[in-house]
Design a protein around this motif. Structure first.
Motif, short mmCIF file in Angstrom:
data_model
loop_
_atom_site.label_atom_id
_atom_site.label_comp_id
_atom_site.label_asym_id
_atom_site.label_seq_id
_atom_site.Cartn_x
_atom_site.Cartn_y
_atom_site.Cartn_z
N UNK A 36 40.11 42.34 38.25
CA UNK A 36 40.51 42.45 36.86
C UNK A 36 41.92 43.04 36.75
N UNK A 37 42.46 42.96 35.56
CA UNK A 37 43.80 43.48 35.28
C UNK A 37 43.90 43.78 33.79
N UNK A 38 45.01 44.37 33.39
CA UNK A 38 45.12 44.82 32.00
C UNK A 38 46.51 44.56 31.41
N UNK A 50 41.01 32.35 36.92
CA UNK A 50 40.08 31.98 35.86
C UNK A 50 40.43 30.65 35.20
N UNK A 51 41.72 30.36 35.06
CA UNK A 51 42.13 29.22 34.24
C UNK A 51 42.93 28.15 34.98
N UNK A 215 42.42 40.07 29.06
CA UNK A 215 42.17 39.53 30.39
C UNK A 215 40.67 39.39 30.65
N UNK A 216 39.88 40.39 30.27
CA UNK A 216 38.44 40.29 30.49
C UNK A 216 37.83 39.13 29.71
N UNK A 217 38.33 38.90 28.50
CA UNK A 217 37.87 37.74 27.74
C UNK A 217 38.23 36.44 28.46
N UNK A 218 39.47 36.37 28.98
CA UNK A 218 39.90 35.17 29.68
C UNK A 218 39.07 34.93 30.95
N UNK A 219 38.64 36.01 31.59
CA UNK A 219 37.86 35.91 32.81
C UNK A 219 36.39 35.62 32.54
N UNK A 220 35.97 35.74 31.29
CA UNK A 220 34.56 35.57 30.96
C UNK A 220 33.71 36.71 31.49
N UNK A 221 34.24 37.93 31.52
CA UNK A 221 33.52 39.09 32.04
C UNK A 221 32.23 39.33 31.25
N UNK A 222 31.12 39.41 31.97
CA UNK A 222 29.81 39.65 31.34
C UNK A 222 28.96 40.46 32.31
N UNK A 246 39.82 49.50 34.01
CA UNK A 246 38.55 50.16 34.32
C UNK A 246 37.86 50.76 33.10
N UNK A 247 38.63 51.27 32.16
CA UNK A 247 38.02 51.84 30.96
C UNK A 247 37.38 50.76 30.10
N UNK A 248 38.02 49.59 29.99
CA UNK A 248 37.44 48.50 29.21
C UNK A 248 36.20 47.95 29.90
#
Length: 310
Positions: A36-38, A50-51, A215-222, A246-248
């Motif tokens: 992940x990244x921010x 991811x894309x 970024x988390x939305x783009x990665x589909x983080x679930x 990490x906080x998100x």
């Protein structure tokens, strides 16, 4: 489906997010990985994974005027994704807040031509110039622009929060605060990202957005479906809670009722309400530390707090 997810951010100058994730997986034994990244270092790599998209390069200058080749990513939907740290990265061997310029990012933005949209990832830069160098190069943006900010700090907070890690003394911080006030840039959330580059881009009409969430939305983080999520970064401090990945990750895990462990190569200030684990602090041992952490977490009851098992 594995019971654990390894989704660290990068340990700047030590391990990429991908390398850190693979080290954790080696220790966990049964885990998925999702670097992940921010908005800071590694954002383009995460987006590319991811894309997809096409990597391109441009000749620019680093923060101290030295020639540098910087990558950017042409995404399939016509968006040009640019990472500030590709052009003007933080260089621990040279910390000079008065000499470091954001001009190189301006050159990179100019090099992308006329995309359909522009995404600029801010974080991990050497600069504290409130975007002065960038604004010398650009007087407009080449396309509708979103800016992924790695922190939510406003412009006038940046010298105090980020100046010292870029080499600023207390006297330097006071001088930077005065310069930032004189810049007369928008005082908006995220404006202090990358030494004030957020505010400079906002002055050109860009929309500032939280980088970690984007970024988390783009990665589909679930995190649902996992019993454990492990994230972290090189240094966990007060800025971690102000927009870092990490906080998100921890926030979304809490909302999903999933246990989250946050590691830091160094822990200056633990992330409130989250299990926070310090590594050895030795960069040479970082990979070994993460393998060992994964082994400790993976080899014991995943629902029991780590501190109770050591």
């Amino acid at each position: 489906m594995p019971s654990a997810l390894a989704c660290p951010a990068s340990l700047k100058g030590v391990l990429s997010a991908r390398e850190a994730a693979e080290a954790l997986r080696e220790g966990l034994g049964d885990a998925d990985v999702l670097p992940v990244a921010d908005g800071g270092e590694g954002t383009l790599d995460a987006l590319a994974a991811a894309r997809g998209g096409e990597w391109r390069e441009a000749e620019v200058e680093d923060a101290f005027g030295r020639p540098r080749r910087a990558r950017w990513l042409a995404l399939p939907d016509g968006t040009a994704a640019v990472e500030a740290a590709e052009a003007i990265p933080l260089d621990p061997s040279r910390l000079d807040v008065h000499a470091a310029s954001s001009r190189g990012l301006g050159l990179l933005l100019r090099a992308v031509g006329s995309p359909v949209r522009l995404l600029v990832a801010l974080g991990g830069t050497a600069t504290m110039d409130a975007g002065a160098g960038l604004l010398e190069v650009l007087d407009s943006l080449p396309a509708p622009t979103r800016v992924a900010c790695d922190v939510d700090a406003r412009l006038l907070d940046a010298p105090r929060l980020f100046g010292p890690q870029k080499g600023a003394s207390p006297a330097d911080v006071a001088l930077l605060e005065e310069r930032f006030r004189e810049a007369r840039l928008p005082e908006v959330a995220g404006g202090g990202a990358a030494g004030g580059l957020g505010a400079a881009l906002a002055s050109l009409g860009a929309e500032l957005v939280p980088g970690a969430a984007l970024v988390l939305d783009e990665l589909g983080f679930d995190p649902s479906g996992y019993r454990l999520v492990v994230t972290g970064e090189g240094t966990v401090d007060a800025t971690t809670a102000r927009g870092k990945a990490p906080a998100e990750v921890a926030r979304r895990c809490a909302a999903a009722g999933v246990r989250c462990v946050v590691f830091g190569g160094r822990i200056v200030e633990p992330l409130a309400g989250t299990e926070t684990v310090a590594l050895s602090g030795d960069p040479a041992r970082a990979r070994e530390d993460l393998v060992e952490l994964g082994a400790r977490l993976g080899g014991l009851d995943l629902m029991q707090p780590l501190g109770e098992r050591l």
